[in-house]
Design an enzyme around this catalytic site. Sequence first.
Site, mmCIF file in Angstrom:
data_model
loop_
_atom_site.group_PDB
_atom_site.id
_atom_site.type_symbol
_atom_site.label_atom_id
_atom_site.label_comp_id
_atom_site.label_asym_id
_atom_site.label_seq_id
_atom_site.Cartn_x
_atom_site.Cartn_y
_atom_site.Cartn_z
ATOM 1 N N ASP A 1 -12.818 18.511 18.968
ATOM 2 C CA ASP A 1 -12.346 18.192 17.615
ATOM 3 C C ASP A 1 -11.464 16.954 17.595
ATOM 4 O O ASP A 1 -11.381 16.255 16.584
ATOM 5 C CB ASP A 1 -11.529 19.368 17.057
ATOM 6 C CG ASP A 1 -12.367 20.323 16.236
ATOM 7 O OD1 ASP A 1 -13.604 20.242 16.310
ATOM 8 O OD2 ASP A 1 -11.781 21.152 15.517
ATOM 9 N N LEU B 1 -11.772 19.151 3.258
ATOM 10 C CA LEU B 1 -10.910 20.074 2.524
ATOM 11 C C LEU B 1 -11.472 21.485 2.591
ATOM 12 O O LEU B 1 -12.527 21.774 2.033
ATOM 13 C CB LEU B 1 -10.786 19.634 1.061
ATOM 14 C CG LEU B 1 -10.418 18.162 0.818
ATOM 15 C CD1 LEU B 1 -10.410 17.853 -0.672
ATOM 16 C CD2 LEU B 1 -9.064 17.836 1.452
ATOM 17 N N GLY C 1 -13.795 20.520 -0.699
ATOM 18 C CA GLY C 1 -14.265 19.171 -1.026
ATOM 19 C C GLY C 1 -15.661 19.151 -1.607
ATOM 20 O O GLY C 1 -15.971 18.345 -2.490
ATOM 21 N N ASN D 1 -17.145 21.744 -3.232
ATOM 22 C CA ASN D 1 -17.377 22.664 -4.347
ATOM 23 C C ASN D 1 -16.345 22.630 -5.464
ATOM 24 O O ASN D 1 -16.648 23.065 -6.579
ATOM 25 C CB ASN D 1 -17.458 24.099 -3.807
ATOM 26 C CG ASN D 1 -18.643 24.293 -2.885
ATOM 27 O OD1 ASN D 1 -19.784 24.155 -3.299
ATOM 28 N ND2 ASN D 1 -18.379 24.602 -1.621
ATOM 29 N N GLU E 1 -21.024 20.157 11.130
ATOM 30 C CA GLU E 1 -20.466 20.016 12.475
ATOM 31 C C GLU E 1 -21.417 20.565 13.535
ATOM 32 O O GLU E 1 -21.501 20.029 14.647
ATOM 33 C CB GLU E 1 -19.116 20.733 12.539
ATOM 34 C CG GLU E 1 -18.051 20.079 11.671
ATOM 35 C CD GLU E 1 -16.854 20.975 11.421
ATOM 36 O OE1 GLU E 1 -15.847 20.784 12.123
ATOM 37 O OE2 GLU E 1 -16.924 21.853 10.541
#
EC number: 2.7.2.1
Length: 398
Positions: free
Chosen positions: A148, A209, A333, A335, A385
């Site tokens: 990450d 988000l 972010g 929705n 991801e």
Amino acid sequence: MSQKLVLILNCGSSSLKFAILDPVSGAEKLSGLAEAFYLPDARIKWKLNGEKGNADLGAGAAHSEALNFIVSTILTEDLKNSIAAIGHRVVHGGEKYTKSVVITDEVIQGIKDAAEFAPLHNPAHLIGIEEAFKAFPHLKDNNVAVFDTAFHQTMPEEAFLYALPYSLYKEHGVRRYGMHGTSHYFVSREAAKRLNIAEDKINVITCHLGNGASVAAIRQGKCIDTSMGFTPLEGLVMGTRSGDLDPAIIFYMHNTLGMSVAQIEETLVKKSGLLGLTEVTSDCRYSEDNYEKESAAKRALDVFCYRLAKYIGSYMAIIGENLDAIVFTGGIGENAALVRQITLNHLKLFGYKIDDEKNSAARFGNEGVITADNTPIAIVIPTNEELVIAQDTARLSF
């Protein structure tokens, strides 16, 4: 269909997310979640070729039992034989790992060394790696770690250093590392494709988000700053995390309010953010649905969006070149149209003008530009991801 598939493992301290992807087409063959590890109701749920299933793992079950169940019960023989490599999401790679790597004894030691920066996550990742070696011994040399923190390792010193005694960095590694790097990397590349800009020329601000939230400044395809720091607690308002605050508040909570260090940590990590501001829930949907009728919902969303807009504005300054787009991704972010609207309304000085129809349409898997024609671009791009992990794993293994 590619005959070589990638098994993706994302091990938490009490859960295991898993998926099997075709790294070429991106097609998902299997996805699932095992959770409530070490508890009486440890369980697993999955979707295999569109068919859903669930089962109890047994009281006290954990990573080993979950992976054994996946291999022995969920996977068909054909699917099992098609797995050619295993990709592991690893939260923290420290300064050592700037890209994905094949897992060796040295890499395992590196993940252990970085565990002090991610004490909940990295030890769980190591368990997942060990169990994967046991379950798929013939693939031991085809396990890949995807970090990450890796994408943020291009941050310059002025961005990653804290104004603390320099010895804390040199001797103990106290600096800003950032998180969500795989997501920021993916959506920045997707933005480049959609806007027909070369990956090494794209200038974007990416906003991941979700319950955890972070923003990244990306100049010419490289991260130059991000909002999370030494830990995922720094930066934006999140579901239960405070984000930025005056460090002296911690002294006040301890010295004046008599709170222990453990109580303060629990407050900042698990009882703050949207949960703390609403005093109801960490779920952003509550604040969005009740924005016009509940003062607590409005308060929480206003603080959330103000903080986000402030970060975006500051990142515009440090990018210092023409900004190609603001990208929204992650569960919120992708929705929460109201979050995007309030945030962009704070940025009118820079010419941003929301298109209400486009913004409302860009939800539940729909994507695209949400600003008016002939105005600066803000765009919704769903993150993936797992696909990045699958592709990196395939690139290093096949």
